[in-house]
Design an enzyme around this catalytic site. Structure first.
Site, PDB file in Angstrom:
ATOM      1  N   TYR A   7      -2.217  23.190  -1.966  1.00 16.26           N
ATOM      2  CA  TYR A   7      -1.222  22.912  -0.911  1.00 16.26           C
ATOM      3  C   TYR A   7      -1.021  21.413  -0.735  1.00 16.26           C
ATOM      4  O   TYR A   7       0.104  20.907  -0.820  1.00 16.26           O
ATOM      5  CB  TYR A   7      -1.712  23.556   0.382  1.00 16.26           C
TER       6      TYR A   7
ATOM      7  N   ARG B 256     -11.515  17.608  13.538  1.00 12.78           N
ATOM      8  CA  ARG B 256     -10.063  17.612  13.592  1.00 12.78           C
ATOM      9  C   ARG B 256      -9.596  16.900  14.854  1.00 12.78           C
ATOM     10  O   ARG B 256     -10.326  16.867  15.859  1.00 12.78           O
ATOM     11  CB  ARG B 256      -9.514  19.053  13.631  1.00 12.78           C
TER      12      ARG B 256
ATOM     13  N   ARG C   6      -4.476  30.261  11.118  1.00 10.85           N
ATOM     14  CA  ARG C   6      -5.165  28.996  11.315  1.00 10.85           C
ATOM     15  C   ARG C   6      -6.131  29.092  12.502  1.00 10.85           C
ATOM     16  O   ARG C   6      -6.111  30.089  13.240  1.00 10.85           O
ATOM     17  CB  ARG C   6      -4.137  27.880  11.485  1.00 10.85           C
TER      18      ARG C   6
END
Ligand SMILES: NC(=O)c1ccc[n+]([C@@H]2O[C@H](COP(=O)([O-])OP(=O)(O)OC[C@H]3O[C@@H](n4cnc5c(N)ncnc54)[C@H](O)[C@@H]3O)[C@@H](O)[C@H]2O)c1
Ligand SMILES: O=c1ccn([C@@H]2O[C@H](COP(=O)(O)OP(=O)(O)O[C@H]3OC[C@](O)(CO)[C@H]3O)[C@@H](O)[C@H]2O)c(=O)[nH]1
EC number: 4.1.1.35
Length: 389
Positions: free
Chosen positions: A184, A259, A234
């Site tokens: 990706y 994150r 997700r």
């Protein structure tokens, strides 16, 4: 009283434009369509295979913006109508992608085609017809930080030079080829390079967006309710699903990855600034994230558990999380980004944008939405006897 004429960041009046939005039916697209309909005079040609997330904007015909948004059910892989829509518009925004990590190593060909091959005609039609393009890439093009290759106990890991991700300086660092997770990010990197080359060689007016984990209502799906039972969305939807079902949250490889999360409504403000300030946005790549909202995945799970308990009134589980291996959760070929902190210099300088919403606040509004939308359906699903085989 007539509303004041809307002006851009340089005081110039903003003229109504027509926007061809590809992928408008998705998470980001649905919020962007809401914003454009509610706060601007612009017209949207909404292109997607699905429209369930924007149906509330399309019906009934009495809506105040009726006539300013048209839905076109088109798969851009193979539809001759695409070029005509791009030619009708002043600006094309391309959001279309397979962008759920569970697909990258399990459907690598579909992932590469979706994020590179299928985007080629969009770039071509914009360039050939002198149409402006805003293309959605990903923060994942940075891959891993330079610091992640230092010894675990190296003090240099604390030096921002080894982890802050900057559009015009940071390298793209992926794992080896058999780590197909990177199919990706690599496809996104190559389409970025193609867009950039079209700009450099043929004068394409482009803006590239690198979202850093935008989260909020309508992100992905809840498996078994509005998506396939075996689907793996997700992390926000995964953890929401676990909380709604009273299950422990699964921490992949112990949830040590970090994150930064930004509220979708803050991020959409940044996109609207790009749309309405072409002179400031053209030719730029923009990080769009919230460097103040950094957590490990484990900390995210703990915070979501606490917030969900508050919004649902249900007590947290005695053991709210369990560790799972990435091989078990995602299968062969998984790999991960260790840390994603956006440098904010370029977006601050060009657009004066900064995110506003804290992680706790965005989780409170998002989990309130999740509970209100799904709790009853989940209760029904759980109470239904499993059909005997
Ligand atoms: N949400 C985030 O935090 C995030 C982070 C990084 C990058 N991005 C990028 O932003 C874009 C939008 O992401 P999102 O979170 O809204 O994802 P999403 O999956 O909710 O939306 C993508 C939309 O594109 C549509 N689409 C895919 N292939 C298509 C095709 N061939 N023809 C027509 N429509 C097609 C899908 O039906 C879907 O509605 C993607 O390019 C993604 O890579 C998002
Ligand atoms: O049940 C779960 C689900 C996930 N994790 C871990 O959480 C991290 C984040 O995972 P996710 O939100 O699925 O995706 P990433 O942040 O890795 O990548 C996305 O970010 C941007 C985008 O390009 C588009 O949205 C996409 O590639 C990760 O470490 C998972 O392993 C978990 O522990 N438990």
């Amino acid at each position: 009283m007539a509303s004041a004429a809307r002006v851009d960041l340089d005081g110039n009046p903003i003229k109504a434009m027509t926007i061809c939005m590809i992928g408008a039916g998705g998470f980001i697209g649905s919020h962007l369509c809401e914003k454009l309909m509610a706060e601007t005079p612009h017209k949207v040609l909404a292109v997607d295979v699905y429209n369930d997330k924007i149906k509330h904007l399309l019906e009934p015909a009495s809506l105040p913006w009726a006539g300013r948004i048209q839905f076109h059910r088109i798969n851009i892989k193979n539809d001759s109508r695409l070029e005509g829509l791009i030619k009708m518009a002043d600006l094309t925004i391309n959001l279309a992608a397979i962008c759920t990590p569970a697909d990258y190593n399990t459907r690598p060909l579909d992932t590469i085609y979706s994020n590179f091959i299928d985007a080629l005609p969009v770039v071509k039609y914009c360039s050939e017809n002198n149409k402006r393009l805003i293309h959605f890439s990903t923060c994942e093009v940075y891959g891993k930080t330079i610091g992640s290759f230092l010894p675990k106990d190296s003090p240099m890991r604390q030096d921002p030079a080894y982890f802050i991700l900057k559009e015009d300086a940071s390298p793209c660092i992926f794992g080896s080829i058999e780590k197909q997770r990177w199919s990706y990010a690599c496809a996104k990197q190559l389409i970025e390079r193609l867009v950039y080359a079209e700009g450099a060689e043929n004068g394409l007016e482009f803006t590239i967006v690198r979202p850093f984990n935008w989260i909020g209502p309508r992100m992905d799906f809840i498996p078994g309710i509005d998506g396939p039972s075996e689907g793996v969305p997700r992390v926000l939807a995964c953890f929401s699903n676990n909380l709604l079902r009273g299950e422990p949250l699964k921490l992949v490889d112990g949830g040590q990855s970090q994150r930064t999360f930004v509220y979708i409504k803050d991020a959409i403000e940044a996109v609207l600034l790009m749309i309405e300030n072409p002179a400031r946005a053209n030719g730029h790549i923009f990080n769009v994230g919230n460097p103040n909202n950094e957590v490990t995945v484990r900390q995210l799970a703990e915070m979501m558990t606490e917030v969900y308990s508050k919004v649902s009134g249900e007590p947290a589980l005695e053991v709210p999380t369990i560790d799972v291996s990435s091989k078990e959760f995602y299968g062969e070929g998984y790999d991960d980004s260790d840390k994603r902190i956006p440098d904010m210099t370029i977006i601050n300088t060009q657009l004066g944008w900064n995110p506003k919403t804290s992680l706790w606040d965005l989780l409170e509004s998002t989990l309130t939405y999740q509970h209100r939308t799904y709790a009853e359906a989940i209760k029904q699903a759980i109470s239904k006897p499993i059909a005997s085989s």
